[in-house]
Design a protein around this motif. Structure first.
Motif, PDB file in Angstrom:
ATOM      1  N   LEU A 198      -2.362  -9.814  -9.779  1.00 29.38           N
ATOM      2  CA  LEU A 198      -3.120  -9.593  -8.545  1.00 29.38           C
ATOM      3  C   LEU A 198      -3.414  -8.112  -8.344  1.00 29.38           C
ATOM      4  N   ALA A 199      -2.405  -7.264  -8.556  1.00 27.51           N
ATOM      5  CA  ALA A 199      -2.577  -5.828  -8.343  1.00 27.51           C
ATOM      6  C   ALA A 199      -3.531  -5.220  -9.357  1.00 27.51           C
ATOM      7  N   ALA A 200      -3.454  -5.661 -10.608  1.00 24.82           N
ATOM      8  CA  ALA A 200      -4.306  -5.105 -11.652  1.00 24.82           C
ATOM      9  C   ALA A 200      -5.773  -5.448 -11.425  1.00 24.82           C
ATOM     10  N   ASN A 201      -6.047  -6.590 -10.813  1.00 24.28           N
ATOM     11  CA  ASN A 201      -7.432  -7.029 -10.630  1.00 24.28           C
ATOM     12  C   ASN A 201      -8.015  -6.670  -9.272  1.00 24.28           C
ATOM     13  N   TRP A 202      -7.179  -6.654  -8.225  1.00 19.78           N
ATOM     14  CA  TRP A 202      -7.723  -6.441  -6.882  1.00 19.78           C
ATOM     15  C   TRP A 202      -7.001  -5.356  -6.095  1.00 19.78           C
ATOM     16  N   GLY A 203      -6.173  -4.577  -6.766  1.00 18.96           N
ATOM     17  CA  GLY A 203      -5.480  -3.498  -6.070  1.00 18.96           C
ATOM     18  C   GLY A 203      -4.089  -3.907  -5.629  1.00 18.96           C
ATOM     19  N   VAL A 204      -3.256  -2.914  -5.358  1.00 21.45           N
ATOM     20  CA  VAL A 204      -1.847  -3.172  -5.086  1.00 21.45           C
ATOM     21  C   VAL A 204      -1.655  -4.004  -3.821  1.00 21.45           C
ATOM     22  N   ILE A 205      -2.565  -3.901  -2.851  1.00 24.97           N
ATOM     23  CA  ILE A 205      -2.412  -4.672  -1.625  1.00 24.97           C
ATOM     24  C   ILE A 205      -2.457  -6.173  -1.903  1.00 24.97           C
ATOM     25  N   ALA A 206      -3.187  -6.566  -2.956  1.00 26.88           N
ATOM     26  CA  ALA A 206      -3.303  -8.001  -3.278  1.00 26.88           C
ATOM     27  C   ALA A 206      -1.984  -8.592  -3.749  1.00 26.88           C
ATOM     28  N   SER A 207      -1.067  -7.756  -4.233  1.00 25.16           N
ATOM     29  CA  SER A 207       0.223  -8.271  -4.705  1.00 25.16           C
ATOM     30  C   SER A 207       1.003  -8.932  -3.574  1.00 25.16           C
ATOM     31  N   GLN A 241       0.816  -1.214   0.000  1.00 30.05           N
ATOM     32  CA  GLN A 241       0.000   0.000   0.000  1.00 30.05           C
ATOM     33  C   GLN A 241       0.849   1.264   0.000  1.00 30.05           C
ATOM     34  N   LEU A 242       2.086   1.162   0.457  1.00 27.80           N
ATOM     35  CA  LEU A 242       2.965   2.326   0.494  1.00 27.80           C
ATOM     36  C   LEU A 242       3.258   2.865  -0.903  1.00 27.80           C
ATOM     37  N   LEU A 243       3.133   2.011  -1.922  1.00 30.13           N
ATOM     38  CA  LEU A 243       3.381   2.468  -3.291  1.00 30.13           C
ATOM     39  C   LEU A 243       2.341   3.475  -3.752  1.00 30.13           C
ATOM     40  N   GLU A 244       1.246   3.594  -3.027  1.00 32.96           N
ATOM     41  CA  GLU A 244       0.202   4.566  -3.364  1.00 32.96           C
ATOM     42  C   GLU A 244       0.310   5.834  -2.539  1.00 32.96           C
ATOM     43  N   LYS A 245       1.377   5.973  -1.751  1.00 32.59           N
ATOM     44  CA  LYS A 245       1.517   7.098  -0.823  1.00 32.59           C
ATOM     45  C   LYS A 245       2.544   8.124  -1.263  1.00 32.59           C
ATOM     46  N   GLY A 246       2.843   8.177  -2.546  1.00 29.06           N
ATOM     47  CA  GLY A 246       3.750   9.190  -3.046  1.00 29.06           C
ATOM     48  C   GLY A 246       5.209   8.875  -2.782  1.00 29.06           C
ATOM     49  N   ASN A 247       6.056   9.910  -2.893  1.00 32.55           N
ATOM     50  CA  ASN A 247       7.500   9.719  -2.813  1.00 32.55           C
ATOM     51  C   ASN A 247       7.938   9.083  -1.495  1.00 32.55           C
ATOM     52  N   ALA A 248       7.382   9.583  -0.389  1.00 32.48           N
ATOM     53  CA  ALA A 248       7.791   9.075   0.917  1.00 32.48           C
ATOM     54  C   ALA A 248       7.410   7.606   1.067  1.00 32.48           C
ATOM     55  N   GLY A 249       6.193   7.265   0.679  1.00 30.36           N
ATOM     56  CA  GLY A 249       5.747   5.889   0.789  1.00 30.36           C
ATOM     57  C   GLY A 249       6.567   4.952  -0.079  1.00 30.36           C
ATOM     58  N   GLU A 250       6.870   5.373  -1.303  1.00 34.56           N
ATOM     59  CA  GLU A 250       7.660   4.541  -2.205  1.00 34.56           C
ATOM     60  C   GLU A 250       9.063   4.303  -1.641  1.00 34.56           C
ATOM     61  N   THR A 251       9.643   5.366  -1.060  1.00 34.45           N
ATOM     62  CA  THR A 251      10.984   5.232  -0.498  1.00 34.45           C
ATOM     63  C   THR A 251      10.991   4.268   0.682  1.00 34.45           C
ATOM     64  N   VAL A 252       9.993   4.389   1.564  1.00 35.01           N
ATOM     65  CA  VAL A 252       9.905   3.487   2.713  1.00 35.01           C
ATOM     66  C   VAL A 252       9.714   2.044   2.237  1.00 35.01           C
ATOM     67  N   PHE A 253       8.830   1.843   1.250  1.00 36.96           N
ATOM     68  CA  PHE A 253       8.605   0.502   0.701  1.00 36.96           C
ATOM     69  C   PHE A 253       9.905  -0.093   0.193  1.00 36.96           C
ATOM     70  N   MET A 254      10.661   0.662  -0.571  1.00 39.17           N
ATOM     71  CA  MET A 254      11.873   0.144  -1.191  1.00 39.17           C
ATOM     72  C   MET A 254      12.980  -0.104  -0.161  1.00 39.17           C
ATOM     73  N   VAL A 255      13.214   0.870   0.721  1.00 39.80           N
ATOM     74  CA  VAL A 255      14.302   0.727   1.685  1.00 39.80           C
ATOM     75  C   VAL A 255      14.016  -0.410   2.659  1.00 39.80           C
TER      76      VAL A 255
END
Length: 443
Positions: free
Chosen positions: A408-417, A342-356
């Motif tokens: 999974l993400a395309a059909n049920w949202g990124v959380i499903a991945s 879900q962090l991938l939907e939270k902008g730059n900060a969320g993406e950075t936290v997800f990746m790190v």
């Protein structure tokens, strides 16, 4: 006898001359480590150049008649072909190893890997050759997989055999450093070309340059690895059968239980591998308006965190045991799968936290996955058994991850991945729980 087994190619002769010129008559652990890191970095660079192009280039080049999501899914459908072909390549090149020697095997495998990768730089698009563009890409991807099966050199096993008992975790993490290092170089190259060129020039010729670099890296890696396999200590281990390739069918028959358990033990880290490399790039490219150059640079920074985490995994494994570390990290990866996408939907900060955070977990778990693969086999079966186990672990854990996660993400949202990642964590925990013998050996 050893020279006859290892072959007498000119390139091996040159590698021996390098050792002689340096006044070396034996392998130091540091020398082995450098050879292993260079070899793995080269392999993973080839791997990540293709992976990044499968998101940024191939959907538009090979599948332009589809919408972006469908084109990316078809691009990801070609992705696992290398992992499917890899066990076949292992069997083919093991036979070459037995008949013509380790040097001939590595030379052919790395030449094939470099040739398949650099040939992708000349891939025509659908507008030029129609469906043949996809067929050619699929064929080259299969060749990559065959070559990767043959690129198994036993150097990681050699490193483990030379490791003091109290530092096995430390030496087990060394080969794994090649993954984040290869990603850093590949992402950095693509970030440069994406930022320096307009989209038309990038799609026309800019994306092709990283594939050319791959061939040059393979040449460097070949000399680094041959320098190891022609050294006297390696020859001695070869003669004593500790690094001799056993027959694939006989190894499977005798060691099938160890192969299956060994393939599932590192599944959590292998599933996470693509969840923090290929999948997030596809999500950002398809479902956001984020700057791809910026995200590629986030990948570079996160991969650097992964390097540090891999090093730390070696320290932790020697203190608490590899089995314990794999179990703890699998549980942490399971928890990560429930909230992190879900962090991938939270902008730059969320993406950075997800990746790190993802790369830290990946480094801690992946850092010991090679140790989990190799340590469960008797000496006579270690070389072939470790190769087959690694092939299956990559196939089950990583090969279908980008396709499965994006579906999974395309059909049920990124959380499903996260469900794909959760399945990998469950596989690791189940394998560690049921195989007490593996647990004792890992500890």
């Amino acid at each position: 006898m050893a020279n006859a087994q290892l072959g007498s190619t000119q390139i091996e002769h040159d590698a021996r001359l390098i050792n002689t010129s340096h006044g070396e008559d034996h392998l130091r652990p540091g020398d082995i480590a450098i050879g292993v890191i260079i070899g793995r970095t080269s392999e993973f660079f080839d791997f990540f150049v293709y992976a990044i192009a499968s998101v940024l280039v191939f959907p538009a080049l090979v599948f332009p008649y589809m919408d972006r999501v469908t084109g990316t899914l078809w691009s990801f459908a070609l992705f696992p072909l290398a992992f499917i072909a890899r066990p076949i390549g292992t069997q083919i090149f093991m036979r070459i190893d037995r008949r013509h020697g380790r040097g001939a095997k590595l030379t052919l495998a790395l030449f094939l890997l470099g040739t398949a990768t650099v040939t992708m730089a000349f891939l025509p698009g659908y507008e030029q050759v129609g469906i043949w563009s996809a067929i050619l890409l699929a064929a080259l991807r299969v060749l990559q997989g065959l070559a990767l099966g043959g690129a198994w050199d036993g150097l990681a096993s050699l490193l483990a055999l030379n490791a003091p008992p109290s530092r096995r975790g430390w030496y087990a993490m060394v080969p794994q450093l090649g993954a984040p290092l290869g990603l850093m170089v590949a992402s950095g190259l693509f970030a440069y070309f994406v930022s320096a060129l307009d989209s038309a020039d990038f799609m026309s010729w800019g994306w092709r340059y990283p594939f050319f670099v791959a061939f040059a890296l393979n040449v460097v890696a070949l000399f680094a690895r041959l320098r190891m396999v022609v050294a006297p200590e390696y020859v001695k281990l070869f003669e004593s059968r500790e690094l001799t390739p056993s027959r694939v069918t006989a190894t499977i028959k005798a060691q099938w239980r160890n192969i299956i358990i060994g393939a599932f033990a590192p599944l959590a880290s292998f599933a996470l591998f693509h969840m923090v490399t290929v999948f997030p790039l596809s999500w950002i490219a398809l479902y956001t308006n984020e700057d791809l150059t910026r995200f590629l640079l986030i990948e570079v920074g996160a991969a650097a965190c992964g390097v540090v985490a891999i090093v730390i995994s070696g320290i932790l494994a020697d203190r608490i045991g590899r089995r314990s570390l794999l179990g703890y990290t699998a549980a942490a990866i399971a928890a990560y799968s429930g909230f992190a996408p879900q962090l991938l939907e939270k902008g730059n900060a969320g993406e950075t936290v997800f990746m790190v955070l993802g790369f830290i977990l990946l480094g801690l778990a992946f850092g010991q996955s090679s140790g989990a693969v190799a340590s469960n086999f008797p000496k006579r079966a270690r070389y072939t058994g470790a190769a087959l186990t690694s092939d299956l672990a990559w196939l089950f854990g990583a090969g279908f991850a980008p396709l499965g996660a994006l579906l999974l993400a395309a059909n049920w949202g990124v959380i499903a991945s996260g469900l794909y990642l959760l399945s990998g964590a469950a596989g690791t925990l189940i394998a560690l729980y049921f195989n007490k013998e593996l647990g004792r050996r890992l500890d």
